[in-house]
Every structure is written in structure tokens, then in C-alpha cells.
Design a protein around this motif. Structure first.
Motif, mmCIF file in Angstrom:
data_model
loop_
_atom_site.group_PDB
_atom_site.id
_atom_site.type_symbol
_atom_site.label_atom_id
_atom_site.label_comp_id
_atom_site.label_asym_id
_atom_site.label_seq_id
_atom_site.Cartn_x
_atom_site.Cartn_y
_atom_site.Cartn_z
ATOM 1 N N LEU A 67 7.294 -0.797 6.824
ATOM 2 C CA LEU A 67 7.375 0.384 5.973
ATOM 3 C C LEU A 67 8.698 0.439 5.214
ATOM 4 C CD1 LEU A 67 5.895 3.179 8.289
ATOM 5 C CD2 LEU A 67 4.706 1.632 6.733
ATOM 6 N N ARG A 68 8.635 1.031 4.029
ATOM 7 C CA ARG A 68 9.846 1.299 3.247
ATOM 8 C C ARG A 68 9.621 2.567 2.436
ATOM 9 N NH1 ARG A 68 8.758 -0.426 -2.142
ATOM 10 N NH2 ARG A 68 6.978 -1.887 -2.217
ATOM 11 N N ILE A 69 10.695 3.144 1.934
ATOM 12 C CA ILE A 69 10.638 4.350 1.117
ATOM 13 C C ILE A 69 11.239 4.042 -0.243
ATOM 14 C CG2 ILE A 69 11.359 6.750 0.906
ATOM 15 C CD1 ILE A 69 11.564 6.872 3.931
ATOM 16 N N ASP A 70 10.518 4.395 -1.329
ATOM 17 C CA ASP A 70 11.034 4.119 -2.663
ATOM 18 C C ASP A 70 11.890 5.279 -3.160
ATOM 19 O OD1 ASP A 70 9.312 6.114 -3.565
ATOM 20 O OD2 ASP A 70 7.838 4.715 -4.410
ATOM 21 N N ASP A 71 12.386 5.156 -4.388
ATOM 22 C CA ASP A 71 13.293 6.175 -4.934
ATOM 23 C C ASP A 71 12.616 7.522 -5.131
ATOM 24 O OD1 ASP A 71 15.282 4.293 -4.964
ATOM 25 O OD2 ASP A 71 14.979 3.734 -7.077
ATOM 26 N N ALA A 72 11.281 7.520 -5.245
ATOM 27 C CA ALA A 72 10.532 8.768 -5.401
ATOM 28 C C ALA A 72 10.125 9.361 -4.056
ATOM 29 C CB ALA A 72 9.296 8.533 -6.263
ATOM 30 N N LEU B 144 0.854 -1.192 0.000
ATOM 31 C CA LEU B 144 0.000 0.000 0.000
ATOM 32 C C LEU B 144 0.887 1.237 0.000
ATOM 33 C CD1 LEU B 144 -2.406 -1.203 2.845
ATOM 34 C CD2 LEU B 144 -2.656 -1.590 0.377
ATOM 35 N N SER B 145 0.535 2.233 -0.813
ATOM 36 C CA SER B 145 1.367 3.429 -0.967
ATOM 37 C C SER B 145 0.632 4.667 -0.473
ATOM 38 C CB SER B 145 1.738 3.619 -2.439
ATOM 39 O OG SER B 145 2.391 4.867 -2.643
ATOM 40 N N ASP B 146 1.406 5.630 0.057
ATOM 41 C CA ASP B 146 0.822 6.908 0.457
ATOM 42 C C ASP B 146 1.041 7.979 -0.608
ATOM 43 O OD1 ASP B 146 3.475 7.731 0.643
ATOM 44 O OD2 ASP B 146 3.217 8.717 2.589
#
Length: 381
Positions: free
Chosen positions: A361-366, A74-76
Motif C-alpha cells: 500500500l501507498r498514499i498519493d498526494d491526494a 488499484l486505487s480506493d
């Protein structure tokens, strides 16, 4: 959308450890509270001298391994700030997902469809109807009714299956752990500070939020992990001893079954006080039955990292937390009383929900924040 992860230190997930930090910051101080001595003894007090005690042992016949299988991401990206620290997630019977974080921020719950697309955002920061100050639980109840628990306001907001606000109910305590029942009721592990209920750790809560029954051995079980089996048996585990007691429903009440399950391992010795050198004590964080097999009980345990040192060198907060805690996940066959598999992870498990889900949770390149939702799975070789 499935894949598996099993590495002790997963790569490419820079935000996974951060939720663990807040999760432990909230949970471990309660688990290590030296003012709650005798947790292990309190579980034993639930059963009589004629009780049946089962020692949980590793199964010699199961060549098994534990893996975490990702079921959805799931993305915010459509609503920045929805996910930050200590993630919370639930799934309803239709496949809708509800996700948020119990931290400073927007105080909203994202509603996602079966494919992980954001469909709606409910709530907001405030005191009005359907608004929140500190979300500590989101629960899907009977008929896909959504309950959002607000610890700061000591109330819960109720939303119908169309995700529309219905009403606000007062609650009488901080709900540390809870499991819903098919009747719309729930069992909670908490403290209720009233004259007739103070000192009792477990509570049967009605659909309207009223306390129907208070039970348990003593107040030290208020930090216990709880899980409801498919057969209607309630399992209870204290923080500081690897022991499990069971309760069965007798009409509208829950009564002890006089059964006690004990796990005897070198890495989890029962304790009542903080370690004198500050080493983290082992602590049962949560127990849950998974969605695939109702006879398998999953146990999440926080333990000290093998490289823990009394005085860690100056380091970043991420490295510091990484050096303090690990997680051990075990799976128990409750029919045979056998431990089928055990696995140590790094500080990546940010909580095990009563639905058997593990969010991370993780954070992508964007710079978008993603909540990956896993289920623990047992693989037989």
C-alpha cells in the motif's frame, strides 16, 4: 503498466510499512508460539529413515537477481476506505482483480477490471448473506468462483463469476494458509477442533466446505506455509526451520513422498522457543509457485533487521517496525534443488499469495490509498 523496484528502503511509499506491521502482528505471534515446540522435528517425522534428503544449495551456474515487478495498481479513490492495513488480493483467469484488507473498516471486496478500474464492490459489515465481520482470505476457485472467508463468523461466502452472491458455507477453523485445487477443493493449514481431527495440521477441504482428509505429522505444522506445484505435488514448510516436505495425490488422498529438502544458512537456525533477549527469530511466512515458471518455488522469510537492538530508543511506530523486521525472498529450482537467488528487503513485503503476488500500500498526494501488486521475478544476467 510495469516497472521494477528493488531498493531496500523504497522511497515515496509512506504506507508500505504499515501493512507489514499488521501482517506481522497477526502472523508472528503464531510463528513464535512457545507452546508449539518441535516444528522442525515434525517435518522430519513425515519422512522415514529411508527418505531422500536434499540439501538446498546456491547454484554456481546462475548469475541471477530477484526483482519485484509491478503488474497493476488499484486505487480506493472511488470507494474510500476499501484499503487499510494488511492487504489481500487475487486475480481470476479473465484478468479481474479482487482486493480488500483484513482489518477494521468497510468489510467489502473491490472488483477491478483488467486495467485496474473499480467495477463493483461486494459485501459489507454485518451478519447477513454476503456480509462479513473479518475477511482473512479471498480465493478464486474453479470456474472463477469467488470465495470470501470470514474468520470471525467461521464461514465463507460464495460469489458466482458475475460477482453475485450464491450461498454461505460454514467452515470449521481459521484458515491460516490455503491453496485451491483445480477440482474446486483446497488444502488448508489450520486447526480443526473436533475429536477426530484435533492435533492434525493439514486438511483437504471439499467444494462444499466439508473436510475430506486430515493429514500431516502433528499439530505443530498448523502454522506451516503450503504451495501446490504444477505437477500436483504439495509442498509444506514449517515456520521455524528452513525445511520443505512434499506430498503427492494418491487418488483422493495426499500421501508423503518421503522427500525432505533442507536449507542450511547461518541466518536461519532451527528454533523451538522465543529468543531470550526478544530478538525476532527467523520465520518462513509463506511459500508459493509463481505464475511465470511452475518449477520455481518462492520462499518469503521474516528476519530481524540488521540494526535490531534489544531496547530500541523511543521512536514512532513506523520507525519501530522498520527497526524490527526485514524480509528475505529466495527462489528455488525444485527440479535441481538449487537456490537460484536470494535478496533481503526492508519491511515492505506484506505477504506472498498462493498466486505468487505481493501487494503493498501507498498514499498519493491526494490522500488516496493505492494497492500496488507485484510479482517476484528472476532475472538472469
Amino acid at each position: 503498466m510495469t516497472n521494477s523496484t528493488g531498493s531496500r528502503r523504497p522511497k515515496g511509499h509512506p504506507a508500505i510499512r504499515l501493512p507489514r506491521h499488521l501482517y506481522l502482528a497477526l502472523a508472528i505471534p503464531c510463528a513464535l508460539n512457545p507452546g508449539s515446540p518441535g516444528l522442525a522435528a515434525s517435518v522430519r517425522a513425515q519422512v522415514s529413515q529411508d527418505s531422500v534428503v536434499t540439501t538446498l544449495r546456491e547454484s554456481p551456474d546462475c548469475d541471477c537477481r530477484i526483482e519485484l515487478t509491478r503488474v497493476i495498481s488499484l486505487s480506493d479513490s472511488l470507494h474510500a476506505g476499501l484499503f487499510a492495513y494488511s492487504p489481500l488480493v487475487m486475480r481470476d483467469s479473465r484478468g479481474f482483480w479482487y482486493a480488500t484488507s483484513n482489518t477494521d473498516g468497510l468489510k467489502q471486496v473491490g472488483v477491478f477490471d483488467q486495467d485496474g478500474r473499480l467495477k463493483k464492490v461486494i459485501g459489507g459489515l454485518g451478519e447477513g448473506p454476503g456480509e462479513f465481520a473479518f475477511i482473512n482470505h479471498i480465493v478464486v476457485g474453479s470456474a472463477d468462483t469467488l470465495y470470501v472467508y470470514d474468520h470471525a463468523r467461521l464461514r465463507r461466502s460464495v460469489f458466482d463469476p458475475d460477482h453475485e452472491f450464491v450461498r454461505t458455507d460454514p467452515i470449521h477453523a481459521f484458515m491460516r494458509q490455503l491453496v485451491p485445487l483445480s477440482s474446486g477443493h483446497m488444502i488448508v493449514s489450520s486447526t480443526v477442533m473436533t475429536a477426530d481431527r484435533a492435533g492434525w495440521p493439514l486438511h483437504h477441504i471439499g467444494a462444499d466446505g466439508s473436510v475430506l482428509q486430515t493429514f500431516g505429522a502433528d499439530a505443530s505444522l498448523e502454522h506451516s506455509g503450503i504451495a501446490m506445484g504444477g505437477d500436483g505435488v504439495l509442498w509444506v514448510a514449517p515456520r521455524n526451520a528452513y525445511e520443505l516436505a512434499t506430498y503427492s495425490a494418491a487418488g483422493a488422498r495426499f500421501e508423503p513422498t518421503n522427500r525432505l529438502y533442507q536449507r542450511q544458512v547461518e541466518w536461519f537456525q532451527p528454533w523451538t522457543e522465543r529468543s531470550p533477549d526478544g530478538r525476532p527469530r527467523p520465520s518462513i511466512m509463506q511459500i508459493a509457485f509463481g505464475p511465470e515458471d511452475p518449477t520455481l518455488l518462492w520462499v518469503e522469510i521474516s528476519v530481524a533487521d540488521p540494526e535490531w537492538a534489544p531496547r530500541p530508543p523511543q521512536r514512532s511506530s513506523r520507525e519501530l517496525i522498520d527497526s524490527l523486521y526485514d524480509s528475505i525472498l529466495e527462489v528455488i529450482d525444485v527440479k535441481s534443488g538449487s537456490v537460484l537467488a536470494s535478496r533481503r528487503f526492508g519491511p515492505t513485503l506484506s505477504g506472498l499469495t498462493f498466486q505468487g503476488l505481493i501487494p503493498a500500500l501507498r498514499i498519493d498526494d491526494a490522500n488516496n490509498v493505492w494497492m500496488d501488486v507485484f510479482t517476484p521475478t528472476l532475472h538472469r544476467r
